[in-house]
Design an enzyme around this catalytic site. Structure first.
Site, PDB file in Angstrom:
ATOM      1  N   HIS A  22       9.482   3.633  -2.167  1.00 38.99           N
ATOM      2  CA  HIS A  22       8.078   3.193  -2.143  1.00 38.99           C
ATOM      3  C   HIS A  22       7.999   1.663  -2.165  1.00 38.99           C
ATOM      4  CE1 HIS A  22       3.738   3.838  -3.148  1.00 38.99           C
ATOM      5  NE2 HIS A  22       3.885   2.627  -3.664  1.00 38.99           N
ATOM      6  N   GLU A  23       8.716   1.043  -3.096  1.00 36.19           N
ATOM      7  CA  GLU A  23       8.655  -0.416  -3.224  1.00 36.19           C
ATOM      8  C   GLU A  23       9.386  -1.115  -2.079  1.00 36.19           C
ATOM      9  OE1 GLU A  23       6.643  -1.722  -5.245  1.00 36.19           O
ATOM     10  OE2 GLU A  23       6.218   0.133  -6.336  1.00 36.19           O
ATOM     11  N   HIS A  26       7.001  -1.320   0.848  1.00 36.29           N
ATOM     12  CA  HIS A  26       6.041  -2.417   0.688  1.00 36.29           C
ATOM     13  C   HIS A  26       6.678  -3.753   1.093  1.00 36.29           C
ATOM     14  CE1 HIS A  26       2.755  -0.274  -1.079  1.00 36.29           C
ATOM     15  NE2 HIS A  26       3.363   0.022  -2.220  1.00 36.29           N
TER      16      HIS A  26
END
Length: 221
Positions: A22-23, A26
């Protein structure tokens, strides 16, 4: 409160992978949009060490998983400077949804893995069956865990990803009013957690997980 160590050992690695992806998403999309802030801090990587928050990624999730309490976990937020995006609105939206897109890919991946393991389980026996059963359980955690991250992060509550998308979709006057709640986002989130209001998300999470698993013949959660 009964501590279920087995559940922690099976689910926590899946959560760590899911939060890391997820990170990373980003950070990677931010770089593609023109902002190298996360890149310069070593965040464009799938190395969990770059993203782990000891309390949010390990301690809180482990306690929640082991006890059956509502799961609350987070990784270190990716630093970005939207002023560097080539197109501010487009960049902010793409960076915001990148994390949930990564979790969507993982949810589908784990659903396919669960299907393959389920097929193998029908022909296995003995120690092989036990090993496949453990892997199968981890795959199920991968589906429901990533779906959970998607649903939670799309809530339009600052600082969650959904709040950035919501801001850009509102008319200017409404967006300005909406932005005034940003400083209180964490208070709102904690209030929802402590009052169990987020339990309302579970039917949605389970429903989406069932949709992913049903067409490939895996038993519903």
């Amino acid at each position: 409160m009964e501590f279920n160590l087995e559940r922690v050992l099976l689910a926590l690695p899946i959560l760590l992978l899911s939060l890391t992806a997820h990170e990373f998403a980003h950070a990677w999309v931010a770089l593609r949009q023109g902002d190298d802030t996360a890149y310069r801090q070593g965040r464009v990587t799938m190395n969990p060490a770059a993203h782990v928050d000891i309390i949010g990624t390990l301690v809180f999730p482990a306690l929640a998983i082991a006890s059956g309490m509502p799961l609350l976990g987070w990784a270190k937020p990716v630093p970005t400077n939207p002023a560097n995006y080539r197109n501010y609105r487009r960049g902010d939206i793409l960076v915001s949804i990148a994390g949930v897109c990564a979790n969507a890919i993982l949810a589908v991946f784990f659903a396919l893995v669960a299907f393959l393991l389920f097929q193998a389980l029908t022909a296995a026996s003995g120690a092989a069956s036990e090993t496949l059963g453990i892997a199968f359980q981890m795959a199920l955690y991968g589906v429901i865990g990533n779906v959970g991250l998607i649903v939670f992060n799309l809530l339009p509550i600052p600082p969650l990803d959904g709040s950035h998308v919501m801001y850009h979709m509102l008319p200017p006057s409404a967006a300005a009013s909406y932005r005034q709640i940003y400083p209180y986002g964490f208070i709102i989130l904690w209030a929802l957690v402590l009052t169990n209001a987020l339990d309302i998300l579970w039917p949605v999470i389970r429903g989406i997980s069932r949709v992913l698993l049903a067409p490939i013949g895996v038993p519903l959660l």
